[in-house]
Scaffold this motif. Structure first.
Motif, PDB file in Angstrom:
ATOM      1  N   ARG A 148       7.946  -2.451  -9.873  1.00 41.58           N
ATOM      2  CA  ARG A 148       8.750  -2.388  -8.646  1.00 41.58           C
ATOM      3  C   ARG A 148       8.043  -3.116  -7.514  1.00 41.58           C
ATOM      4  O   ARG A 148       8.645  -3.842  -6.737  1.00 41.58           O
ATOM      5  CB  ARG A 148       8.932  -0.933  -8.216  1.00 41.58           C
ATOM      6  N   LEU A 176       0.833  -1.206   0.000  1.00 37.48           N
ATOM      7  CA  LEU A 176       0.000   0.000   0.000  1.00 37.48           C
ATOM      8  C   LEU A 176       0.869   1.257   0.000  1.00 37.48           C
ATOM      9  O   LEU A 176       0.634   2.193  -0.779  1.00 37.48           O
ATOM     10  CB  LEU A 176      -0.909  -0.022   1.240  1.00 37.48           C
ATOM     11  N   PHE A 177       1.892   1.261   0.853  1.00 33.65           N
ATOM     12  CA  PHE A 177       2.747   2.448   0.949  1.00 33.65           C
ATOM     13  C   PHE A 177       3.524   2.660  -0.351  1.00 33.65           C
ATOM     14  O   PHE A 177       3.668   3.782  -0.812  1.00 33.65           O
ATOM     15  CB  PHE A 177       3.687   2.332   2.150  1.00 33.65           C
ATOM     16  N   GLY A 178       4.013   1.558  -0.924  1.00 27.50           N
ATOM     17  CA  GLY A 178       4.720   1.655  -2.207  1.00 27.50           C
ATOM     18  C   GLY A 178       3.827   2.279  -3.262  1.00 27.50           C
ATOM     19  O   GLY A 178       4.231   3.176  -3.995  1.00 27.50           O
ATOM     20  N   ARG A 179       2.575   1.829  -3.289  1.00 27.45           N
ATOM     21  CA  ARG A 179       1.634   2.395  -4.270  1.00 27.45           C
ATOM     22  C   ARG A 179       1.304   3.834  -3.933  1.00 27.45           C
ATOM     23  O   ARG A 179       1.176   4.675  -4.828  1.00 27.45           O
ATOM     24  CB  ARG A 179       0.359   1.558  -4.295  1.00 27.45           C
ATOM     25  N   ALA A 180       1.171   4.119  -2.626  1.00 22.58           N
ATOM     26  CA  ALA A 180       0.841   5.486  -2.220  1.00 22.58           C
ATOM     27  C   ALA A 180       1.968   6.443  -2.579  1.00 22.58           C
ATOM     28  O   ALA A 180       1.756   7.639  -2.704  1.00 22.58           O
ATOM     29  CB  ALA A 180       0.556   5.542  -0.720  1.00 22.58           C
ATOM     30  N   CYS A 181       3.185   5.926  -2.709  1.00 22.24           N
ATOM     31  CA  CYS A 181       4.311   6.763  -3.130  1.00 22.24           C
ATOM     32  C   CYS A 181       4.399   6.834  -4.639  1.00 22.24           C
ATOM     33  O   CYS A 181       5.320   7.430  -5.179  1.00 22.24           O
ATOM     34  CB  CYS A 181       5.622   6.226  -2.562  1.00 22.24           C
ATOM     35  N   GLY A 182       3.472   6.178  -5.324  1.00 18.30           N
ATOM     36  CA  GLY A 182       3.436   6.251  -6.775  1.00 18.30           C
ATOM     37  C   GLY A 182       4.458   5.383  -7.480  1.00 18.30           C
ATOM     38  O   GLY A 182       4.790   5.634  -8.631  1.00 18.30           O
ATOM     39  N   LEU A 183       4.985   4.369  -6.790  1.00 19.59           N
ATOM     40  CA  LEU A 183       5.973   3.497  -7.431  1.00 19.59           C
ATOM     41  C   LEU A 183       5.329   2.716  -8.566  1.00 19.59           C
ATOM     42  O   LEU A 183       4.162   2.338  -8.488  1.00 19.59           O
ATOM     43  CB  LEU A 183       6.549   2.517  -6.415  1.00 19.59           C
ATOM     44  N   PRO A 184       6.097   2.462  -9.641  1.00 18.77           N
ATOM     45  CA  PRO A 184       5.553   1.665 -10.742  1.00 18.77           C
ATOM     46  C   PRO A 184       5.198   0.259 -10.263  1.00 18.77           C
ATOM     47  O   PRO A 184       5.839  -0.277  -9.367  1.00 18.77           O
ATOM     48  CB  PRO A 184       6.693   1.616 -11.757  1.00 18.77           C
ATOM     49  N   GLU A 185       4.181  -0.283 -10.894  1.00 18.23           N
ATOM     50  CA  GLU A 185       3.666  -1.594 -10.479  1.00 18.23           C
ATOM     51  C   GLU A 185       4.757  -2.670 -10.562  1.00 18.23           C
ATOM     52  O   GLU A 185       4.804  -3.575  -9.740  1.00 18.23           O
ATOM     53  CB  GLU A 185       2.489  -1.943 -11.379  1.00 18.23           C
TER      54      GLU A 185
END
Ligand SMILES: Nc1ncnc2c1ncn2[C@@H]1O[C@H](COP(=O)(O)OP(=O)(O)O)[C@@H](O)[C@H]1O
Ligand SMILES: [Mg+2]
Lengths: 276, 310
Positions: B221, B210-219
């Motif tokens: 990664r 969730l945090f990775g996505r919330a930081c906008g990291l590419p899927e």
């Protein structure tokens, strides 16, 4: 003009069809802090993640969410992803679990900043160093080389805050960022949130069920119960003139708790230390 | 880290000693008199008491139990497991090549099982609830619930008899690997891909995703992180799969006449060739311990939390 406008947000479980948040509308004014309080299970996290469009796949949502005039709910996933981190940033409750346990936290920081800004390694280290020192994290370089389990919850919370300082998002959504901390770290992290707002002038949605924290930080408050917003208003007057019986119950139960705490500790006024 | 590897390796020694002792005791407890077995196997027509006593002496049975154990252990360490009662050839000259054949089959199968499990597990987890996921799980369920001999029979019937593409037995060419490896792979990948799948699904709900996505990291990664974390669970399971598959080759080898340990052991059990059985048990148990030690070390290498405690 508000920076974030949520209208008629409805969230339901796509599998069972159970409605979790029936109809929420609220707005976030520029450079202000909106607190969402309410007992656990009242839909606070669902609401936060709905704004980021990050609820689990099985959870569905409808309604309008506009950020700076852009309707987020109509954006393609790719566009939305570009805004996450840079425009909308989220700070989670449990720092221990927010970072990938198999790599040092510097990896996440570098990935994020490199992705959004294309900075090189030394630029990132330089920027993060300053940000981390400003949230009282000594030895930033060493901390970035640590695994999440080697740092305390309070430290990880401050790492997330320092990443926000570098990212400078327009809106920060903090979902119970202090609930998993002991009271000393809680106080420190709280102070950093206050300074974060001063520093980057962002707007903030702050979820908490700790009313002393809310008083210290929030301009406006939403009270949620069973998915509904049962009360809303100015933070300073809401607690003294609560209209809804549930809000009064929340306030009184926490006052009781604090009274009890004060009696047990025989120390200084725990509530007023946190108030402005 | 080096300290841990040393400590963990040393720990294997008492384990191996215990195993060797139990193997020896179990054999000594057997109601059969080895001398009698030897004489029978050599086709001696009339077994006299004198002959028995002489054979016992030749086998060193007069010595006290512990002396016999240590003698046996010392020679085992030099890969001298005595001679086969039946053929009189040194045990290792039979067991060694068989062990290598089995090892080949096992390693190729394990690699195939791991590759297939990770691939299917990932696909299935990322398409959770969709038709692809459902069909993968359905097919896997049917195939894994089939006993290996039935699966082998079906494959042999279709590919060897009907289409005449693949040999049914022996290990003469690359083609002879295909059927045995397929049977083992189908049977085990169907089980292990579930472990990868459920590990990935559990990780999908973790906050770091969730945090990775919330930081906008590419899927991409995020998928890499997911895989790395899920494999941490899966690797220890996979390491345990190696000895399990090694042991389970008995059935496959006998089905496909694979000249490995499985065939040898069944043959020896039927002819009561004790030295071979004893050596087989010992070699297999040692393989278990060695693989286990390695899997612990690998686990420690990839898991920073475990590495801490060393
Ligand atoms: N993935 C999910 N599937 C179904 N129901 C969920 C899911 N996540 C949360 N809920 C339900 O939604 C309600 C609100 O949850 P949440 O927003 O996490 O509450 P909180 O206010 O404590 O953050 C809870 O009653 C919970 O059972
Ligand atoms: Mg919550």
């Amino acid at each position: 003009m508000s920076i974030l406008q949520v209208s008629n947000l409805r969230i339901w479980d796509g599998i069972t069809g159970k409605v979790l948040v029936p109809n929420s509308s609220f707005e976030l004014k520029p450079e202000s802090c909106l607190a969402i309080v309410g007992e656990s299970g009242s839909g606070k996290s669902l609401t936060c993640r709905a704004i980021m469009k990050l609820n689990k796949k099985t959870i569905r949502q409808s309604g309008d969410i506009s950020c700076n005039g852009v309707r987020l709910n109509q954006l393609a996933e790719k566009e939305m992803r570009r805004r996450r981190g840079k425009q909308l940033y989220m700070i989670l409750q449990n720092g221990m679990r927010a970072f990938d346990p198999t790599s040092v936290i510097g990896v996440h920081i570098r990935d994020t900043l490199m992705h959004h800004y294309g900075w090189n390694r030394s630029e990132i280290v330089e920027k993060m160093k300053q940000a981390m020192l400003s949230v009282r994290l000594q030895d930033p370089v060493e901390i970035m080389n640590k695994y999440p389990h080697q740092l305390s919850g309070g430290m990880l919370q401050r790492v997330m805050i320092s990443l926000a300082i570098v990212l400078e998002p327009d809106i920060i959504i903090a979902d119970e960022p202090t609930s998993a901390l002991d009271s000393v770290s809680k106080y420190e992290v709280m102070e950093q949130f206050v300074r974060l707002r001063e520093k980057i002038g962002c707007s903030m949605i702050f979820v908490s069920h700790d009313l002393s924290v809310v008083r210290r930080l929030a301009d406006e408050v939403l009270v949620m119960r069973n998915g509904n917003i049962v009360e809303r208003g100015d933070a300073s007057i809401l607690f003294s003139e609560a209209k809804h019986e549930y809000t009064r119950f929340l306030v009184s139960s926490q006052t009781e708790l604090n009274d009890h705490f004060r009696r047990v500790m025989g120390g200084p006024d725990y509530v007023s230390r946190g108030s402005r | 880290m080096g300290g841990y590897i040393l400590k963990r390796s040393l720990l294997a020694i008492p384990l191996l000693l215990t195993i060797s002792f139990i193997t020896f005791v179990l054999n000594a407890l057997s109601p059969m008199d080895p001398a009698e077995v030897v004489l029978h196997a050599q086709g001696v027509p009339r077994i006299t008491d004198e002959l028995l006593a002489e054979t016992r002496r030749a086998l060193g049975m007069e010595q006290p139990f512990l002396i016999r154990y240590f003698d046996w252990l010392l020679s085992c360490l030099q890969l001298d497991f005595g001679n086969s009662y039946v053929t009189g050839k040194p045990v290792w000259s039979l067991l060694g090549p068989a062990f290598l054949n089995t090892l080949q089959l096992t390693i190729i199968s394990v690699v195939a099982v791991i590759a297939l499990s990770i691939g299917l597990g990932m696909i299935s987890a990322l398409t959770e609830g969709k038709n692809l996921d459902k069909s993968i799980r359905g097919v896997a369920f049917v195939l894994t619930s089939m006993p290996p001999y039935l699966l082998a029979a079906l494959l042999v019937w279709y590919f060897s008899v009907k289409l005449d593409w693949l040999p049914t037995n022996g290990m003469d060419s690359i083609q002879s690997y295909i059927l045995p490896v397929s049977v083992i792979t189908i049977n085990y990948a169907g089980i292990y891909f579930r472990i990868v799948r459920s590990a990935m699904l559990a990780n999908l709900n973790e906050d770091y995703v969730l945090f990775g996505r919330a930081c906008g990291l590419p899927e991409g990664r995020i998928k890499i992180r997911l895989l790395r974390n899920s494999l941490q669970v899966a690797i220890s399971v996979f390491c345990m799969a190696i000895p399990i598959i090694l042991g389970s080759t008995v059935v496959i080898e006998n089905l496909f006449a694979w000249p490995g340990l499985g065939m040898l052991s069944v043959k020896s059990i039927l002819s009561r060739d004790f030295p071979i059985i004893q050596a087989y048990v010992l070699v297999l148990a040692a393989a278990f311990v060695v693989v286990n030690t390695f899997s612990d070390i690998i686990n420690a290498l990839i898991n920073p939390k475990l590495r801490e405690d060393m």
